[in-house]
Design an enzyme around this catalytic site. Structure first.
Site, PDB file in Angstrom:
ATOM      1  CE1 TYR A  45       4.705 -44.167  35.416  1.00  0.00           C
ATOM      2  CE2 TYR A  45       2.989 -45.822  35.084  1.00  0.00           C
ATOM      3  CZ  TYR A  45       3.454 -44.688  35.726  1.00  0.00           C
ATOM      4  OH  TYR A  45       2.667 -44.071  36.675  1.00  0.00           O
ATOM      5  CE  LYS A  95       5.518 -44.624  38.741  1.00  0.00           C
ATOM      6  NZ  LYS A  95       5.827 -43.621  39.775  1.00  0.00           N
TER       7      LYS A  95
HETATM    8  P1  NDP Z   1       1.936 -35.051  36.660  1.00  0.00           P
HETATM    9  O1  NDP Z   1       2.565 -35.209  35.336  1.00  0.00           O
HETATM   10  O2  NDP Z   1       0.618 -34.332  36.765  1.00  0.00           O
HETATM   11  O3  NDP Z   1       2.982 -34.298  37.635  1.00  0.00           O
HETATM   12  C1  NDP Z   1       4.292 -34.738  37.748  1.00  0.00           C
HETATM   13  C2  NDP Z   1       5.002 -33.918  38.797  1.00  0.00           C
HETATM   14  O4  NDP Z   1       6.334 -34.398  38.892  1.00  0.00           O
HETATM   15  C3  NDP Z   1       5.087 -32.445  38.446  1.00  0.00           C
HETATM   16  O5  NDP Z   1       5.034 -31.687  39.627  1.00  0.00           O
HETATM   17  C4  NDP Z   1       6.469 -32.329  37.787  1.00  0.00           C
HETATM   18  O6  NDP Z   1       6.940 -30.988  37.924  1.00  0.00           O
HETATM   19  C5  NDP Z   1       7.244 -33.332  38.635  1.00  0.00           C
HETATM   20  N1  NDP Z   1       8.436 -33.878  37.987  1.00  0.00           N
HETATM   21  C6  NDP Z   1       8.540 -34.532  36.812  1.00  0.00           C
HETATM   22  N2  NDP Z   1       9.824 -34.847  36.571  1.00  0.00           N
HETATM   23  C7  NDP Z   1      10.547 -34.409  37.624  1.00  0.00           C
HETATM   24  C8  NDP Z   1      11.920 -34.423  37.963  1.00  0.00           C
HETATM   25  N3  NDP Z   1      12.836 -34.960  37.157  1.00  0.00           N
HETATM   26  N4  NDP Z   1      12.291 -33.877  39.138  1.00  0.00           N
HETATM   27  C9  NDP Z   1      11.396 -33.303  39.974  1.00  0.00           C
HETATM   28  N5  NDP Z   1      10.082 -33.251  39.704  1.00  0.00           N
HETATM   29  C10 NDP Z   1       9.669 -33.785  38.542  1.00  0.00           C
HETATM   30  O7  NDP Z   1       1.873 -36.497  37.329  1.00  0.00           O
HETATM   31  P2  NDP Z   1       0.702 -37.241  38.122  1.00  0.00           P
HETATM   32  O8  NDP Z   1       0.167 -36.371  39.192  1.00  0.00           O
HETATM   33  O9  NDP Z   1      -0.224 -37.836  37.135  1.00  0.00           O
HETATM   34  O10 NDP Z   1       1.545 -38.451  38.764  1.00  0.00           O
HETATM   35  C11 NDP Z   1       2.234 -38.325  40.001  1.00  0.00           C
HETATM   36  C12 NDP Z   1       2.805 -39.675  40.367  1.00  0.00           C
HETATM   37  O11 NDP Z   1       1.756 -40.637  40.445  1.00  0.00           O
HETATM   38  C13 NDP Z   1       3.801 -40.230  39.356  1.00  0.00           C
HETATM   39  O12 NDP Z   1       4.829 -40.912  40.023  1.00  0.00           O
HETATM   40  C14 NDP Z   1       2.961 -41.189  38.536  1.00  0.00           C
HETATM   41  O13 NDP Z   1       3.733 -42.191  37.942  1.00  0.00           O
HETATM   42  C15 NDP Z   1       2.039 -41.743  39.597  1.00  0.00           C
HETATM   43  N6  NDP Z   1       0.780 -42.283  39.090  1.00  0.00           N
HETATM   44  C16 NDP Z   1      -0.105 -41.494  38.391  1.00  0.00           C
HETATM   45  C17 NDP Z   1      -1.303 -42.016  37.946  1.00  0.00           C
HETATM   46  C18 NDP Z   1      -2.295 -41.187  37.214  1.00  0.00           C
HETATM   47  O14 NDP Z   1      -3.333 -41.758  36.783  1.00  0.00           O
HETATM   48  N7  NDP Z   1      -2.098 -39.908  37.035  1.00  0.00           N
HETATM   49  C19 NDP Z   1      -1.636 -43.421  38.177  1.00  0.00           C
HETATM   50  C20 NDP Z   1      -0.646 -44.162  38.909  1.00  0.00           C
HETATM   51  C21 NDP Z   1       0.520 -43.593  39.350  1.00  0.00           C
HETATM   52  P3  NDP Z   1       8.119 -30.404  36.953  1.00  0.00           P
HETATM   53  O15 NDP Z   1       7.809 -30.886  35.569  1.00  0.00           O
HETATM   54  O16 NDP Z   1       8.041 -28.927  37.134  1.00  0.00           O
HETATM   55  O17 NDP Z   1       9.388 -30.958  37.482  1.00  0.00           O
END
Ligand code: NDP
Length: 252
Positions: free
Chosen positions: A159, A163
């Site tokens: 990861y 990132k």
């Molecule tokens: P979630 O796991 O809550 O949501 C992830 C989203 O991405 C979902 O809508 C999922 O929908 C979609 N997704 C996953 N894989 C794919 C794919 N191959 N194609 C299209 N859509 C996809 O994630 P978060 O809200 O926690 O995180 C969002 C972003 O923020 C990420 O990039 C994460 O790395 C980053 N982030 C999060 C942090 C946190 O504390 N939560 C901290 C720092 C960064 P579906 O599965 O239906 O495709």
């Protein structure tokens, strides 16, 4: 000239817009006036977010998209172009984790995270840049990275590599297409309250919060505010940067 955060008349696509941080970003862009394309693999959840934006008087639609699949990315951007004739804002938010210590991390786990979190950003940005360059749109690309890509985190080599890669990608692409008025920036959230952090015990939560200068976990809306800013005219002179939204967990 007045400072404007309005996205009225803009078309914005948010990958992974169906839940969590992406959902807040989609709703915030909708509230700022953009027509939001809520893209994810699971169309039902994406449709629910689009409906919620519409219920607040905004404009939105759901779109099936797998950022790790070049054919799916190509088809999704084609569909947006066909319907709207343009794309003003791309938010590369879709991301996954598959944690493990290095000695136990499988190649499959490494590949999976790189494919979604880094190659997905490349594929979607390439499609967006094609549209923006061809149509001479002073577009915005905003990539959601993580402080883990800036400071590292044990158990997340895959990861963190993905990132950190997104940060380098952001800087290179900003230099490549800036002369055409397109800005490319990253947002690096810290610990954001989510269903994952809700499940932590109190001691663990206290230890996490203890590392954060502002003394609390972040919210998805904290991240969404940064994205709306970078997508707006107010940020027209900002490119190639990584906006750290971690409450001071990381100060670079
Ligand atoms: P979630 O796991 O809550 O949501 C992830 C989203 O991405 C979902 O809508 C999922 O929908 C979609 N997704 C996953 N894989 C794919 C794919 N191959 N194609 C299209 N859509 C996809 O994630 P978060 O809200 O926690 O995180 C969002 C972003 O923020 C990420 O990039 C994460 O790395 C980053 N982030 C999060 C942090 C946190 O504390 N939560 C901290 C720092 C960064 P579906 O599965 O239906 O495709």
């Amino acid at each position: 000239m007045t400072v404007s955060f309005s996205l009225e008349g803009k078309v914005a696509l948010v990958t992974g817009g169906s839940q969590g941080i992406g959902e807040s970003i989609a709703k915030a862009l909708g509230a700022a006036g953009a027509h939001v394309v809520v893209a994810a693999r699971g169309e039902e959840k994406a449709a629910a977010v689009a409906q919620a934006i519409a219920a607040e008087g905004g404009k939105a639609q759901a779109l099936r998209l797998d950022v790790g699949d070049p054919a799916s990315v190509s088809a999704a951007f084609k569909a947006v172009l066909l319907e709207h004739g343009k794309l003003d804002v791309l938010v590369n938010n879709a991301g996954i984790t598959d944690d493990g210590l290095i000695l136990r991390m499988s190649k499959e786990s490494w590949d999976k995270v790189i494919a979604t979190d880094l190659t997905g950003v490349f594929l979607c940005s390439q499609e967006a840049a094609k549209v923006m360059l061809k149509k001479r749109i002073p577009g915005r690309i905003v990539n959601i990275t993580s402080v883990v890509g800036l400071m590292g985190n044990a158990g997340q080599t895959n990861y963190a590599a993905a990132k950190a890669g997104v940060v380098g990608f952001t800087k290179a692409l900003a230099r490549e297409i800036g002369s055409r008025g397109i800005t490319v920036n990253a947002v690096a959230p810290g610990y954001i309250a989510s269903s994952m952090t809700e499940g932590l015990d109190e001691d663990h939560k206290k230890a996490l919060v203890g590392q954060i200068v502002l003394g609390r976990l972040g919210t998805a809306d904290d991240v969404a505010g940064a994205v709306v800013y970078l997508a707006s005219d107010a940020a027209a002179y900002v490119t190639g940067t990584c906006l750290n939204v971690s409450g001071g967990l990381y100060i670079g």
